[in-house]
Structure formats: C-alpha cells, structure tokens
Design a protein around this motif. Structure first.
Motif, PDB file in Angstrom:
ATOM      1  N   LEU A  83       0.844  -1.181   0.000  1.00 18.79           N
ATOM      2  CA  LEU A  83       0.000   0.000   0.000  1.00 18.79           C
ATOM      3  C   LEU A  83       0.885   1.237   0.000  1.00 18.79           C
ATOM      4  CD1 LEU A  83      -2.684  -1.018   2.673  1.00 18.79           C
ATOM      5  CD2 LEU A  83      -2.981  -0.975   0.204  1.00 18.79           C
ATOM      6  N   ASP A  84       0.729   2.077  -1.006  1.00 13.42           N
ATOM      7  CA  ASP A  84       1.491   3.327  -1.096  1.00 13.42           C
ATOM      8  C   ASP A  84       2.986   3.091  -0.923  1.00 13.42           C
ATOM      9  OD1 ASP A  84      -0.855   4.708  -1.471  1.00 13.42           O
ATOM     10  OD2 ASP A  84      -1.123   5.133   0.659  1.00 13.42           O
ATOM     11  N   GLU A  85       3.500   2.122  -1.648  1.00 11.32           N
ATOM     12  CA  GLU A  85       4.926   1.792  -1.628  1.00 11.32           C
ATOM     13  C   GLU A  85       5.394   1.214  -0.290  1.00 11.32           C
ATOM     14  OE1 GLU A  85       6.430   1.869  -4.444  1.00 11.32           O
ATOM     15  OE2 GLU A  85       4.696   2.823  -5.403  1.00 11.32           O
ATOM     16  N   HIS A  86       4.465   0.934   0.635  1.00  7.63           N
ATOM     17  CA  HIS A  86       4.818   0.311   1.912  1.00  7.63           C
ATOM     18  C   HIS A  86       4.304  -1.126   1.924  1.00  7.63           C
ATOM     19  CE1 HIS A  86       6.180   4.093   3.665  1.00  7.63           C
ATOM     20  NE2 HIS A  86       5.069   4.670   3.202  1.00  7.63           N
ATOM     21  N   ILE A  87       5.144  -2.053   2.358  1.00  3.61           N
ATOM     22  CA  ILE A  87       4.757  -3.452   2.446  1.00  3.61           C
ATOM     23  C   ILE A  87       4.290  -3.760   3.866  1.00  3.61           C
ATOM     24  CG2 ILE A  87       5.582  -5.835   2.294  1.00  3.61           C
ATOM     25  CD1 ILE A  87       7.459  -4.946   0.075  1.00  3.61           C
ATOM     26  N   ILE A  88       3.048  -4.249   3.983  1.00  2.58           N
ATOM     27  CA  ILE A  88       2.441  -4.511   5.285  1.00  2.58           C
ATOM     28  C   ILE A  88       2.217  -6.010   5.429  1.00  2.58           C
ATOM     29  CG2 ILE A  88       0.467  -4.045   6.779  1.00  2.58           C
ATOM     30  CD1 ILE A  88       0.017  -1.481   5.151  1.00  2.58           C
ATOM     31  N   PRO A  89       2.822  -6.680   6.415  1.00  2.00           N
ATOM     32  CA  PRO A  89       2.528  -8.104   6.661  1.00  2.00           C
ATOM     33  C   PRO A  89       1.063  -8.278   7.045  1.00  2.00           C
ATOM     34  CG  PRO A  89       4.521  -7.406   7.823  1.00  2.00           C
ATOM     35  CD  PRO A  89       3.860  -6.158   7.323  1.00  2.00           C
ATOM     36  N   LEU A  90       0.394  -9.221   6.429  1.00  2.00           N
ATOM     37  CA  LEU A  90      -1.042  -9.393   6.684  1.00  2.00           C
ATOM     38  C   LEU A  90      -1.402 -10.827   7.049  1.00  2.00           C
ATOM     39  CD1 LEU A  90      -3.772  -7.940   6.724  1.00  2.00           C
ATOM     40  CD2 LEU A  90      -4.059  -8.573   4.321  1.00  2.00           C
ATOM     41  N   GLY A  91      -1.295 -11.747   6.105  1.00  2.00           N
ATOM     42  CA  GLY A  91      -1.732 -13.116   6.344  1.00  2.00           C
ATOM     43  C   GLY A  91      -0.666 -13.973   7.000  1.00  2.00           C
ATOM     44  N   SER A  92      -1.113 -14.864   7.891  1.00  2.25           N
ATOM     45  CA  SER A  92      -0.177 -15.784   8.557  1.00  2.25           C
ATOM     46  C   SER A  92      -0.911 -17.085   8.868  1.00  2.25           C
ATOM     47  CB  SER A  92       0.365 -15.160   9.845  1.00  2.25           C
ATOM     48  OG  SER A  92       1.215 -16.069  10.512  1.00  2.25           O
ATOM     49  N   MET A  93      -0.365 -18.187   8.378  1.00  2.00           N
ATOM     50  CA  MET A  93      -0.902 -19.525   8.651  1.00  2.00           C
ATOM     51  C   MET A  93       0.202 -20.340   9.300  1.00  2.00           C
ATOM     52  SD  MET A  93      -2.866 -19.989   5.006  1.00  2.00           S
ATOM     53  CE  MET A  93      -1.992 -18.662   4.166  1.00  2.00           C
ATOM     54  N   ALA A  94      -0.066 -20.890  10.479  1.00  2.00           N
ATOM     55  CA  ALA A  94       0.989 -21.579  11.228  1.00  2.00           C
ATOM     56  C   ALA A  94       0.433 -22.776  11.980  1.00  2.00           C
ATOM     57  CB  ALA A  94       1.662 -20.618  12.206  1.00  2.00           C
ATOM     58  N   ILE A  95       1.247 -23.821  12.039  1.00  2.00           N
ATOM     59  CA  ILE A  95       1.020 -24.992  12.889  1.00  2.00           C
ATOM     60  C   ILE A  95       2.336 -25.266  13.606  1.00  2.00           C
ATOM     61  CG2 ILE A  95       0.424 -27.440  13.007  1.00  2.00           C
ATOM     62  CD1 ILE A  95      -1.930 -25.818  12.152  1.00  2.00           C
ATOM     63  N   ASN A  96       2.301 -25.367  14.914  1.00  2.00           N
ATOM     64  CA  ASN A  96       3.533 -25.594  15.671  1.00  2.00           C
ATOM     65  C   ASN A  96       4.188 -26.922  15.296  1.00  2.00           C
ATOM     66  OD1 ASN A  96       3.369 -23.195  17.072  1.00  2.00           O
ATOM     67  ND2 ASN A  96       2.369 -24.081  18.862  1.00  2.00           N
ATOM     68  N   SER A  97       5.497 -26.957  15.391  1.00  2.00           N
ATOM     69  CA  SER A  97       6.226 -28.215  15.213  1.00  2.00           C
ATOM     70  C   SER A  97       5.985 -29.115  16.422  1.00  2.00           C
ATOM     71  CB  SER A  97       7.722 -27.925  15.053  1.00  2.00           C
ATOM     72  OG  SER A  97       8.225 -27.305  16.226  1.00  2.00           O
ATOM     73  N   ILE A  98       6.433 -30.358  16.340  1.00  2.00           N
ATOM     74  CA  ILE A  98       6.209 -31.302  17.442  1.00  2.00           C
ATOM     75  C   ILE A  98       6.871 -30.810  18.722  1.00  2.00           C
ATOM     76  CG2 ILE A  98       6.760 -33.629  18.274  1.00  2.00           C
ATOM     77  CD1 ILE A  98       6.279 -34.687  15.540  1.00  2.00           C
ATOM     78  N   SER A  99       8.055 -30.241  18.605  1.00  2.00           N
ATOM     79  CA  SER A  99       8.740 -29.762  19.807  1.00  2.00           C
ATOM     80  C   SER A  99       8.000 -28.610  20.479  1.00  2.00           C
ATOM     81  CB  SER A  99      10.162 -29.325  19.447  1.00  2.00           C
ATOM     82  OG  SER A  99      10.138 -28.258  18.510  1.00  2.00           O
ATOM     83  N   LYS A 100       7.207 -27.870  19.702  1.00  2.00           N
ATOM     84  CA  LYS A 100       6.440 -26.751  20.266  1.00  2.00           C
ATOM     85  C   LYS A 100       4.976 -27.090  20.501  1.00  2.00           C
ATOM     86  CE  LYS A 100       9.412 -23.160  18.324  1.00  2.00           C
ATOM     87  NZ  LYS A 100       9.488 -21.952  17.466  1.00  2.00           N
ATOM     88  N   LEU A 101       4.615 -28.341  20.263  1.00  2.00           N
ATOM     89  CA  LEU A 101       3.259 -28.792  20.573  1.00  2.00           C
ATOM     90  C   LEU A 101       3.207 -29.123  22.063  1.00  2.00           C
ATOM     91  CD1 LEU A 101       0.497 -29.479  19.255  1.00  2.00           C
ATOM     92  CD2 LEU A 101       1.326 -31.823  18.980  1.00  2.00           C
ATOM     93  N   THR A 102       3.149 -28.073  22.865  1.00  2.00           N
ATOM     94  CA  THR A 102       3.285 -28.204  24.315  1.00  2.00           C
ATOM     95  C   THR A 102       1.938 -28.038  25.005  1.00  2.00           C
ATOM     96  OG1 THR A 102       3.833 -25.844  24.439  1.00  2.00           O
ATOM     97  CG2 THR A 102       5.665 -27.400  24.304  1.00  2.00           C
ATOM     98  N   GLN A 103       1.860 -28.607  26.181  1.00  4.70           N
ATOM     99  CA  GLN A 103       0.618 -28.566  26.958  1.00  4.70           C
ATOM    100  C   GLN A 103       0.483 -27.230  27.674  1.00  4.70           C
ATOM    101  OE1 GLN A 103       0.271 -31.858  29.632  1.00  4.70           O
ATOM    102  NE2 GLN A 103      -1.680 -31.186  30.518  1.00  4.70           N
ATOM    103  N   LEU A 104      -0.755 -26.714  27.686  1.00  3.91           N
ATOM    104  CA  LEU A 104      -1.021 -25.505  28.455  1.00  3.91           C
ATOM    105  C   LEU A 104      -0.820 -25.821  29.931  1.00  3.91           C
ATOM    106  CD1 LEU A 104      -4.178 -23.805  26.898  1.00  3.91           C
ATOM    107  CD2 LEU A 104      -1.782 -23.340  26.476  1.00  3.91           C
ATOM    108  N   THR A 105       0.012 -25.044  30.581  1.00  4.54           N
ATOM    109  CA  THR A 105       0.378 -25.341  31.961  1.00  4.54           C
ATOM    110  C   THR A 105      -0.755 -24.999  32.909  1.00  4.54           C
ATOM    111  OG1 THR A 105       1.355 -23.157  32.221  1.00  4.54           O
ATOM    112  CG2 THR A 105       2.803 -24.932  31.468  1.00  4.54           C
ATOM    113  N   GLN A 106      -0.830 -25.751  33.980  1.00  8.27           N
ATOM    114  CA  GLN A 106      -1.795 -25.487  35.037  1.00  8.27           C
ATOM    115  C   GLN A 106      -1.109 -24.878  36.259  1.00  8.27           C
ATOM    116  OE1 GLN A 106      -3.744 -29.189  35.839  1.00  8.27           O
ATOM    117  NE2 GLN A 106      -4.368 -29.502  33.715  1.00  8.27           N
ATOM    118  N   SER A 107       0.152 -24.491  36.065  1.00  8.68           N
ATOM    119  CA  SER A 107       0.896 -23.929  37.185  1.00  8.68           C
ATOM    120  C   SER A 107       0.411 -22.517  37.478  1.00  8.68           C
ATOM    121  CB  SER A 107       2.395 -23.913  36.863  1.00  8.68           C
ATOM    122  OG  SER A 107       2.621 -23.125  35.711  1.00  8.68           O
ATOM    123  N   SER A 108       0.883 -21.973  38.566  1.00 10.13           N
ATOM    124  CA  SER A 108       0.478 -20.643  38.979  1.00 10.13           C
ATOM    125  C   SER A 108       0.935 -19.606  37.964  1.00 10.13           C
ATOM    126  CB  SER A 108       1.076 -20.315  40.350  1.00 10.13           C
ATOM    127  OG  SER A 108       0.811 -18.974  40.675  1.00 10.13           O
TER     128      SER A 108
END
Length: 300
Positions: A83-108
């Motif tokens: 837009l007006d000679e400026h590049i704006i990041p817009l779309g993003s599609m992501a799935i975490n890798s296995i190492s980042k497929l982590t459980q939501l913690t129940q800790s404090s």
C-alpha cells in the motif's frame, strides 16, 4: 552429497508444497496488492519423534495429525500487501512443530503462594448443549496442547476431552480467546487445517467462530480478500452499515494522474465606467463624451 534446502520459488512449483497448501498460493499471488507469499519449508518429522511425544505426554496422537507431521514438521506461510509503496505483513498460517506442541500449563500464573491458576477459572455453568459440545476444562479433566499462538490474538488448541491417558478419538480443535473463553472450531485436525487455508490466514479469522465476531479493522481486510469458505455470515448486511467497502482495483491503483486543463470561459470586456469621471486630459475626452449619453454610473 546432500543438497541444501532452498526457499521455494514463487508459484510453489514443488509438488509436495502445492499439495500442502492446497494450491492457495496461486490464488494469493493473483490477488491485487498481494506480495511476498512465503512458505517456510520444513523437513518431515521422524516416527520416533512422534512416539517420544506420545510417551512423554501419555496421549495418543490422532492419525491425521501424525500424517501431517510425517509430511512436514510444522507449517508457516505468510503474505503481505503493498500500500502506497509500503509493504504490510497481513496473512499468517501456522502450525507448531512437534517440539512446540506443548501442553497448556496449570501452574500458577504468578510466583506467589496461593496465586490463581488456570484451573481457578473453571465455570461449570455452561455445559454441553445440542448445538455446542462440552467446553474444555483447565483442570485434569482435559489435556490441552497449543497448535497456534495466532500472533497473540488467542490460541488454537488440540484438546483431549477425557484426560490422561488420552485417546486419539477424544480430540477436538478449540479456540481460546484472549479473555480465556473457549470456542469450538472443528472435530478433527484435517477439518481445522482446511479452515486455516481457506481463510487465507487473515488476521483474527478465528473470531469469526465466536459470538462477538471479528473486529471492524479485520472486516476491512475480509471485504478485500474474501475467504474461500462456506461461512457467508462474515460480511452480512449488518456489517455493511459501518464498514467502508474498499475496491482493491482502486486501492492499489497508480497515483500517476492525468491533468486535464480547465476550460476557460469567454473573457468579459472591461467596463469603461470605472474611473471615467475622474479621468482628465485630451486622451479621455472622447470616452467622456460617449459615456455621457448613457448617464452617470450608479453606485451600489
């Protein structure tokens, strides 16, 4: 010798990437203003990585999730608009890798004694109904893994509804918004992946499946780059009342305007009444005689 992995060229000519993205790159690259369609190519996960994850978390990974990771260990695709000679990041599609497929913690949430935890947010007043399945629980009744952080707009989660040991058939995909409310997305990972692709990774697209919907700013992008989806309620008459409709062909139009000269009207002759009475000299004697016949000028 092993060949070094190179970034995929524009158009996604590699067959496995074309299959992975369901051909969405062609649609994006043909859309007005879209630029820098990028896929971060990742190698497939090995089977022992999946087995290690299952043993560590005491959960059986669903078959469609396994097949996905055996094709690519995570997924990340982005695109921008110019837009007006400026590049704006817009779309993003992501799935975490296995190492980042982590459980939501129940800790404090705070390093203080008796500090609140996610389990303290449990609200059993909203249980399952005919049109809405039972919501996940932050306590041991559910096991929750993060699939996508949604750029800080919430979390898409793989949820095991029966606790540990968790079975593959007890999984669903849910969206956890920033207020920590749950919203059901799909029954299977495959169905969620299709939603991710068909919504083009537009900002806050997950909120289209909530009761309060996407923000007005996101509606602007949705009106320009309509998702390829069955959910036609995103741009209804209700949104037309306060959303400015943008025409991509005009937004990304070149600023080089053609200057059209204005047409000038006929030039009016300057009247001789002004200053005629105050003039003197032989050169103005003829003018004074001609004007005397018409009378003195009227002052307004």
């Amino acid at each position: 010798m092993e060949e070094k992995a190179s970034p995929p060229p524009q158009g996604c000519s590699k067959p496995h990437l074309e299959k992975l993205t369901l051909g969405i790159t062609r649609i994006l690259e043909s859309s007005p203003g879209v630029t820098e369609v990028t896929i971060i190519e990742k190698p497939p996960a090995e089977r022992h990585m999946i087995s290690s994850w299952e043993q560590k978390n005491n959960c059986v990974m669903p078959e469609d999730v396994k097949n996905f990771y055996l094709m690519t260990n995570g997924f990340h695709m982005t695109w921008s608009v110019k837009l007006d000679e400026h590049i704006i990041p817009l779309g993003s599609m992501a799935i975490n890798s296995i190492s980042k497929l982590t459980q939501l913690t129940q800790s404090s949430m705070f390093s203080l004694p008796n500090a609140p935890t996610l389990a303290d947010l449990e609200d059993d007043t909203h249980e399952a109904s005919d049109d809405q399945p039972e919501k996940p629980h932050f306590d041991s009744r559910s096991v929750i893994f993060e699939l996508d952080s949604c750029n800080g707009n919430g979390k898409v989660c793989l949820v095991y509804k029966s606790g540990k040991p968790a079975l593959a058939e007890d999984t669903e995909i849910w969206f956890l918004d920033r207020a920590l409310y749950w919203h059901f997305l799909t029954d299977t990972f495959t169905a969620y992946y299709r939603l991710l692709i068909t919504h083009l990774g537009l900002p806050q697209w997950q909120y289209a499946f909530t009761s309060y919907g996407i923000s007005p700013q996101a509606k602007q992008w949705f009106s320009m780059y309509k998702p390829i989806t069955y959910n036609t309620n995103l741009l209804t008459e209700e949104t037309d009342s306060f959303v400015n409709k943008l025409d991509p062909s005009k937004v990304f139009k070149s600023k080089n305007k053609i200057i059209i000269p204005k047409k000038k009207g006929p030039v009016q002759p300057v009247g001789t009444q002004k200053g005629s009475s105050g003039s003197s000299g032989p050169s103005t004697s003829s003018n004074s005689k001609s004007s005397s016949g018409s009378g003195n000028p009227v002052r307004k």
